[in-house]
Design a protein around this motif. Structure first.
Motif, PDB file in Angstrom:
ATOM      1  N   UNK A 150      -2.877  54.831  56.069  1.00  0.00           N
ATOM      2  CA  UNK A 150      -3.986  54.555  56.973  1.00  0.00           C
ATOM      3  C   UNK A 150      -5.323  54.822  56.287  1.00  0.00           C
ATOM      4  N   UNK A 151      -5.404  55.896  55.522  1.00  0.00           N
ATOM      5  CA  UNK A 151      -6.653  56.197  54.830  1.00  0.00           C
ATOM      6  C   UNK A 151      -7.017  55.071  53.861  1.00  0.00           C
ATOM      7  N   UNK A 152      -6.015  54.548  53.172  1.00  0.00           N
ATOM      8  CA  UNK A 152      -6.262  53.439  52.249  1.00  0.00           C
ATOM      9  C   UNK A 152      -6.701  52.197  53.014  1.00  0.00           C
ATOM     10  N   UNK A 153      -6.052  51.932  54.143  1.00  0.00           N
ATOM     11  CA  UNK A 153      -6.390  50.765  54.948  1.00  0.00           C
ATOM     12  C   UNK A 153      -7.820  50.867  55.471  1.00  0.00           C
ATOM     13  N   UNK A 154      -8.181  52.021  56.029  1.00  0.00           N
ATOM     14  CA  UNK A 154      -9.515  52.187  56.602  1.00  0.00           C
ATOM     15  C   UNK A 154     -10.593  52.057  55.536  1.00  0.00           C
ATOM     16  N   UNK A 155     -10.302  52.502  54.320  1.00  0.00           N
ATOM     17  CA  UNK A 155     -11.279  52.375  53.241  1.00  0.00           C
ATOM     18  C   UNK A 155     -11.619  50.920  52.932  1.00  0.00           C
ATOM     19  N   UNK A 156     -10.733  50.008  53.306  1.00  0.00           N
ATOM     20  CA  UNK A 156     -10.987  48.588  53.080  1.00  0.00           C
ATOM     21  C   UNK A 156     -11.803  47.967  54.216  1.00  0.00           C
ATOM     22  N   UNK A 157     -12.193  48.781  55.193  1.00  0.00           N
ATOM     23  CA  UNK A 157     -12.931  48.292  56.358  1.00  0.00           C
ATOM     24  C   UNK A 157     -14.311  48.930  56.405  1.00  0.00           C
ATOM     25  N   UNK A 180       2.693  73.429  54.097  1.00  0.00           N
ATOM     26  CA  UNK A 180       1.739  74.507  53.856  1.00  0.00           C
ATOM     27  C   UNK A 180       0.488  74.334  54.717  1.00  0.00           C
ATOM     28  N   UNK A 181       0.688  73.938  55.959  1.00  0.00           N
ATOM     29  CA  UNK A 181      -0.417  73.783  56.885  1.00  0.00           C
ATOM     30  C   UNK A 181      -1.213  72.517  56.718  1.00  0.00           C
ATOM     31  N   UNK A 182      -0.783  71.637  55.812  1.00  0.00           N
ATOM     32  CA  UNK A 182      -1.518  70.405  55.544  1.00  0.00           C
ATOM     33  C   UNK A 182      -0.748  69.195  56.053  1.00  0.00           C
ATOM     34  N   UNK A 183      -1.446  68.252  56.637  1.00  0.00           N
ATOM     35  CA  UNK A 183      -0.853  67.031  57.145  1.00  0.00           C
ATOM     36  C   UNK A 183      -0.763  66.011  56.012  1.00  0.00           C
ATOM     37  N   UNK A 184       0.463  65.580  55.687  1.00  0.00           N
ATOM     38  CA  UNK A 184       0.676  64.670  54.565  1.00  0.00           C
ATOM     39  C   UNK A 184       1.737  63.638  54.951  1.00  0.00           C
ATOM     40  N   UNK A 185       1.877  62.600  54.130  1.00  0.00           N
ATOM     41  CA  UNK A 185       2.931  61.630  54.341  1.00  0.00           C
ATOM     42  C   UNK A 185       2.475  60.205  54.090  1.00  0.00           C
ATOM     43  N   UNK A 186       3.429  59.291  54.134  1.00  0.00           N
ATOM     44  CA  UNK A 186       3.156  57.876  53.885  1.00  0.00           C
ATOM     45  C   UNK A 186       2.103  57.330  54.843  1.00  0.00           C
ATOM     46  N   UNK A 187       2.269  57.586  56.145  1.00  0.00           N
ATOM     47  CA  UNK A 187       1.316  57.050  57.114  1.00  0.00           C
ATOM     48  C   UNK A 187      -0.083  57.612  56.912  1.00  0.00           C
ATOM     49  N   UNK A 188      -0.169  58.859  56.470  1.00  0.00           N
ATOM     50  CA  UNK A 188      -1.479  59.475  56.247  1.00  0.00           C
ATOM     51  C   UNK A 188      -2.188  58.753  55.108  1.00  0.00           C
ATOM     52  N   UNK A 189      -1.501  58.630  53.970  1.00  0.00           N
ATOM     53  CA  UNK A 189      -2.088  57.951  52.816  1.00  0.00           C
ATOM     54  C   UNK A 189      -2.362  56.482  53.117  1.00  0.00           C
TER      55      UNK A 189
END
Length: 298
Positions: free
Chosen positions: A102-109, A91-100
């Motif tokens: 990486x966002x989780x990983x970056x939040x730890x930095x 539905x026009x939105x970028x989603x998926x395992x890698x999206x979630x």
């Protein structure tokens, strides 16, 4: 380009609602205000020939290399949709395992993920080298050939390859040798394409004309369902995902023991170290299991 998005808001929502029940159509998009790229401000995380982690405190478009760290912690991520369940557009939105993930990983930095850019898979490394993006999150296998051009984070996922065939077509290969004389497809620049070249074409099992290279596996699946090709070689978890949603099935698995890593520019040591720490932190917490459960049901 994907739509604008607020990564931190998405993560807060995920933690509040639980990974298995989150509506993912709210998760994707991009912010246009990143201080990175060919004609934007240098992100200061290893881009360019003379930058480091200490440039830019006024969001300027100049590569000043001074000031505090207003922009030098901002990063842009690149991915290649159409690789379910790692990255795709719904539905026009970028989603998926890698999206979630990486966002989780970056939040730890100490870094801030401000934008997602979408490319065909084999355009990701050039985009990274040209500083249009700062990190690749696209189920990219760590290989010696790729390490000649870019660096990788520590591995965050392991996988093999699967061979997909059309459901009910009567073609039931059990090994690569059984693909002899078949029409085979894979996505350009992937491990699957490498197997086609090394194990099928070079070994004389199929001719060059028997192989079809695709920009995106979605197109390969469509041709497989139409009977235009006989088989596809694809990463195992992605093949399982397509099997659930299309008239295709996994004929057999070809073990490669490959590992996925986040792609980073060579010499971007600070970002590489930070991502490695973030990967470790996410894996040690319950969040990695939650994201895995969300996208793989395991």
């Amino acid at each position: 380009m994907a739509k604008k998005r607020e990564p931190l808001n998405r993560r807060a929502y995920l933690k509040a609602a639980g990974a298995s029940g989150v509506a993912l159509t709210t998760l994707a998009g991009c912010l246009e205000d990143a201080g990175n790229g060919d004609d934007d401000a240098d992100a200061g995380n290893g881009n360019g020939d003379d930058t480091d982690d200490g440039n830019g405190d006024d969001a300027s478009d100049e590569d000043t290399g001074n000031g505090d760290d207003t922009e030098d912690n901002q990063i842009i991520a690149g991915t290649a949709p159409g690789f379910e369940p790692f990255e795709m557009t719904r539905d026009g939105e970028l989603v998926g395992f890698d999206i979630d993930h990486l966002e989780a990983v970056v939040e730890e930095t100490d870094y801030e993920l401000v934008e997602w850019e979408e490319y065909e898979f084999d355009s990701l490394i050039p985009a990274l080298e040209n500083e249009r993006i700062d990190v690749i999150a696209a189920a990219m296998t760590i290989t010696e050939e790729r390490e000649e051009s870019i660096a990788f984070s520590d591995p965050y996922y392991s996988a093999d390859q699967s061979v997909l065939v059309e459901t009910g077509a009567g073609f039931e290969p059990e090994s690569l040798e059984d693909l002899e004389g078949s029409q085979v497809g894979a996505q350009s620049g992937t491990t699957g394409e490498g197997i086609v070249q090394d194990e099928l074409i070079d070994e004389g099992l199929i001719e060059d004309d028997d192989y079809t290279s695709y920009d995106n596996y979605v197109y390969a699946i469509q041709d497989l369902e139409r009977g235009l090709i006989d088989a596809i070689i694809i990463d195992e978890p992605v093949g399982n995902s397509f099997q659930d949603d299309h008239e295709v099935e996994v004929a057999f698995t070809y073990e490669t023991d490959e590992q996925y890593g986040l792609g980073i520019r060579q010499g971007d040591d600070d970002l590489q170290a930070a991502l490695n720490e973030g990967i470790a932190a996410v894996e040690e917490s319950s969040e990695y299991d939650e994201i895995t459960q969300e996208w793989f049901g395991e």
